[in-house]
Design an enzyme around this catalytic site. Structure first.
Site, PDB file in Angstrom:
ATOM      1  N   ARG A  42       0.853  -1.080   0.013  1.00  0.00           N
ATOM      2  CA  ARG A  42       0.026   0.061  -0.138  1.00  0.00           C
ATOM      3  C   ARG A  42       0.864   1.272   0.059  1.00  0.00           C
ATOM      4  O   ARG A  42       0.447   2.105  -0.588  1.00  0.00           O
ATOM      5  CB  ARG A  42      -0.890  -0.002   1.260  1.00  0.00           C
ATOM      6  CG  ARG A  42      -2.083  -0.958   1.214  1.00  0.00           C
ATOM      7  CD  ARG A  42      -2.692  -0.988   2.792  1.00  0.00           C
ATOM      8  NE  ARG A  42      -1.987  -1.032   3.888  1.00  0.00           N
ATOM      9  CZ  ARG A  42      -1.874  -2.344   4.430  1.00  0.00           C
ATOM     10  NH1 ARG A  42      -2.540  -3.233   3.931  1.00  0.00           N
ATOM     11  NH2 ARG A  42      -0.972  -2.716   5.682  1.00  0.00           N
ATOM     12  N   ARG A 102       9.776 -12.077  21.777  1.00  0.00           N
ATOM     13  CA  ARG A 102      10.227 -11.605  23.104  1.00  0.00           C
ATOM     14  C   ARG A 102      10.385 -12.792  23.925  1.00  0.00           C
ATOM     15  O   ARG A 102      11.375 -12.858  24.872  1.00  0.00           O
ATOM     16  CB  ARG A 102       9.424 -10.488  23.590  1.00  0.00           C
ATOM     17  CG  ARG A 102       9.206  -9.499  22.912  1.00  0.00           C
ATOM     18  CD  ARG A 102       8.115  -8.436  23.886  1.00  0.00           C
ATOM     19  NE  ARG A 102       7.885  -7.310  23.062  1.00  0.00           N
ATOM     20  CZ  ARG A 102       6.746  -6.477  23.097  1.00  0.00           C
ATOM     21  NH1 ARG A 102       5.913  -6.809  23.888  1.00  0.00           N
ATOM     22  NH2 ARG A 102       6.685  -5.540  22.223  1.00  0.00           N
ATOM     23  N   CYS A 133       6.400  -1.688  25.649  1.00  0.00           N
ATOM     24  CA  CYS A 133       6.503  -0.313  26.106  1.00  0.00           C
ATOM     25  C   CYS A 133       6.616   0.068  27.704  1.00  0.00           C
ATOM     26  O   CYS A 133       7.254   0.579  28.414  1.00  0.00           O
ATOM     27  CB  CYS A 133       5.773   0.656  25.509  1.00  0.00           C
ATOM     28  SG  CYS A 133       3.857   0.149  25.082  1.00  0.00           S
ATOM     29  N   GLY A 164       0.133   4.066  21.718  1.00  0.00           N
ATOM     30  CA  GLY A 164       0.554   2.461  21.733  1.00  0.00           C
ATOM     31  C   GLY A 164      -0.154   1.446  20.854  1.00  0.00           C
ATOM     32  O   GLY A 164       0.401   0.494  20.452  1.00  0.00           O
ATOM     33  N   HIS A 246       2.893   7.066  28.577  1.00  0.00           N
ATOM     34  CA  HIS A 246       2.312   6.264  29.455  1.00  0.00           C
ATOM     35  C   HIS A 246       2.739   6.284  30.821  1.00  0.00           C
ATOM     36  O   HIS A 246       3.977   6.791  31.166  1.00  0.00           O
ATOM     37  CB  HIS A 246       2.875   4.488  29.288  1.00  0.00           C
ATOM     38  CG  HIS A 246       2.693   4.031  28.018  1.00  0.00           C
ATOM     39  ND1 HIS A 246       1.716   4.432  27.103  1.00  0.00           N
ATOM     40  CD2 HIS A 246       3.003   2.655  27.446  1.00  0.00           C
ATOM     41  CE1 HIS A 246       1.432   3.712  26.081  1.00  0.00           C
ATOM     42  NE2 HIS A 246       2.146   2.354  26.536  1.00  0.00           N
TER      43      HIS A 246
HETATM   44  P1  A2P Z   1       1.832   0.451   5.546  1.00  0.00           P
HETATM   45  O1  A2P Z   1       1.543   1.769   6.071  1.00  0.00           O
HETATM   46  O2  A2P Z   1       1.957   0.318   4.198  1.00  0.00           O
HETATM   47  O3  A2P Z   1       0.414  -0.238   6.011  1.00  0.00           O
HETATM   48  P2  A2P Z   1       0.801   1.233  12.800  1.00  0.00           P
HETATM   49  O4  A2P Z   1       1.160   0.453  14.030  1.00  0.00           O
HETATM   50  O5  A2P Z   1       1.324   2.853  13.292  1.00  0.00           O
HETATM   51  O6  A2P Z   1      -0.321   1.193  12.399  1.00  0.00           O
HETATM   52  O7  A2P Z   1       2.139   0.949  11.582  1.00  0.00           O
HETATM   53  C1  A2P Z   1       2.144  -0.403  11.169  1.00  0.00           C
HETATM   54  C2  A2P Z   1       3.499  -0.412  10.119  1.00  0.00           C
HETATM   55  O8  A2P Z   1       3.738  -1.595   9.750  1.00  0.00           O
HETATM   56  C3  A2P Z   1       3.283   0.403   8.970  1.00  0.00           C
HETATM   57  O9  A2P Z   1       4.265   0.879   8.455  1.00  0.00           O
HETATM   58  C4  A2P Z   1       2.655  -0.550   7.915  1.00  0.00           C
HETATM   59  O10 A2P Z   1       2.923  -0.490   6.559  1.00  0.00           O
HETATM   60  C5  A2P Z   1       3.329  -1.696   8.263  1.00  0.00           C
HETATM   61  N1  A2P Z   1       2.916  -3.254   7.798  1.00  0.00           N
HETATM   62  C6  A2P Z   1       1.678  -3.447   8.098  1.00  0.00           C
HETATM   63  N2  A2P Z   1       1.657  -5.036   7.861  1.00  0.00           N
HETATM   64  C7  A2P Z   1       2.675  -4.961   6.925  1.00  0.00           C
HETATM   65  C8  A2P Z   1       2.794  -6.170   5.887  1.00  0.00           C
HETATM   66  N3  A2P Z   1       2.007  -7.179   5.962  1.00  0.00           N
HETATM   67  N4  A2P Z   1       4.052  -5.842   5.324  1.00  0.00           N
HETATM   68  C9  A2P Z   1       4.788  -4.896   5.499  1.00  0.00           C
HETATM   69  N5  A2P Z   1       4.553  -3.888   6.236  1.00  0.00           N
HETATM   70  C10 A2P Z   1       3.317  -3.997   6.917  1.00  0.00           C
END
Ligand code: A2P
Length: 340
Positions: A42, A102, A133, A164, A246
């Site tokens: 995305r 972890r 955290c 968080g 937190h």
């Molecule tokens: P993306 O922005 O393309 O969805 P948060 O915890 O703030 O929601 O961020 C989650 C992070 O993990 C974002 O950078 C998101 O990318 C990434 N992410 C989530 N699912 C995947 C996946 N299947 N492959 C790669 N990155 C991922």
């Protein structure tokens, strides 16, 4: 002596913690030879800034880690479970912010102020885990007390910020607050109840023992970091309508007696801690002061008058910085300096 420069990747670079990791790498002047930003499909087409340059976001795939020395992950547990081993197979060391690895006995769980020696264990699996955290900010001030007089039991209640949970939760608190102040209907998608003007004693899933997963993370991770399964830990974790940082009410029973005064002087000389404790002048740790900086603030330090060896304190830290991104980058710094 010139510092060895690293090829670094940030997985989950577009998320709340990933973004802060990029800022930390920049602020701390991490020795970088090359830098890759990885996220889901995305985000391909987006660019993120690092030291004035715009760097394109690439899709995270099994082949993303060829030639990478250190990968810092904050892209969720299932992404870490799938891709951290791919990175390790290509000779990269992963510092993972999710809960996926972890408690793996072959994965060190590190807070640099507490157990940096355990980083040496990274060779077993090529993965190092960043603790939860709430655990990180609690063990930083407990470490000097543990070393001085031992800790028998910890009773902790947390007051945790919505950041968080990620960006969606920050938006949800903002939107609900605005809707309520304008007498409009509000939506809830992230939490099972309204978070605006409320406190939810529920973080992560409920388990069979009646605790939540977040609470048991605090129990198990604390024991692993201190390498001491004899410490009793009981936690109640609560989500509150705060955006960043937190807060925690922590009560400890020590093995040998220590006074509140002695705890204050120990903590004043310990790394990563700012004693913020002048109640007569209304000075105590606040989320609003902790947010946006890296120190763990400790105050309201007082003797627990209900038991012979008890101390109470109030601990506050930025959950996205020391509770996640800063701690991960500190681990990467030690790795780069001592182990790679
Ligand atoms: P993306 O922005 O393309 O969805 P948060 O915890 O703030 O929601 O961020 C989650 C992070 O993990 C974002 O950078 C998101 O990318 C990434 N992410 C989530 N699912 C995947 C996946 N299947 N492959 C790669 N990155 C991922």
């Amino acid at each position: 002596m010139s510092e060895k420069k690293m090829n670094v990747a940030v997985a989950g670079a577009t998320g709340a913690v990933g973004n802060q990791m990029i800022t930390c790498l920049e602020e701390r002047n991490f020795p970088i030879k090359s830098l890759k930003f990885l996220a889901s499909k995305r985000s391909v087409g987006r660019e993120l800034r690092f030291k004035g340059d715009m760097i394109p976001v690439e899709e995270l795939t099994e082949d993303s880690f060829k030639g990478v020395d250190i990968a810092i992950f904050s892209a969720g547990g299932s992404t870490s479970e799938k891709f951290a081993p791919c990175a390790a197979k290509d000779g990269c060391v992963v510092v993972d912010n999710s809960s996926a690895w972890r408690m793996d006995p072959d994965v060190p769980l590190i807070v640099p102020e507490v157990n940096p020696h355990a980083i040496a264990g990274h060779t077993k699996k090529g993965i190092i885990a960043n603790p939860n955290c709430s655990t990180i900010q609690m063990v930083v001030p407990l470490k000097p007390i543990y070393d001085k007089c031992g800790i028998r039991r910890i009773v902790v209640s947390t007051y945790q910020a919505v950041s968080g949970t990620g960006k969606k939760a920050i938006d949800e608190l903002f939107d609900q607050t605005r809707a309520m102040l304008n007498f409009l209907d509000y939506k809830k998608n992230v939490y099972p109840h309204r978070i605006a003007f409320n406190c939810l004693p529920h973080i992560d899933k409920f388990l069979d023992n009646g605790y939540t997963k977040e609470e048991m993370k605090m129990v198990n991770e604390t024991r692993k970091i201190f390498e001491d399964d004899s410490i009793g830990v009981t936690a109640t974790t609560v989500r509150v309508p705060v955006f960043y940082a937190h807060s925690e009410s922590v009560n400890i029973e020590t093995k040998e007696h220590i006074s509140a005064k002695e705890v204050i002087s120990l903590l004043e000389n310990a790394p990563g801690i700012k004693v913020t404790d002048d109640p007569e002048n209304n000075v105590y740790p606040l989320a609003t002061d902790a947010a946006g900086q890296d120190m763990t603030l400790v105050g309201r330090i007082r003797d627990d008058e209900s038991i012979p060896n008890g101390i109470n304190m109030w601990i506050v830290a930025d959950n996205i910085r020391k509770g996640a991104a800063t701690n991960a980058v500190q681990i990467a710094e030690i790795l780069a300096k001592k182990y790679l």
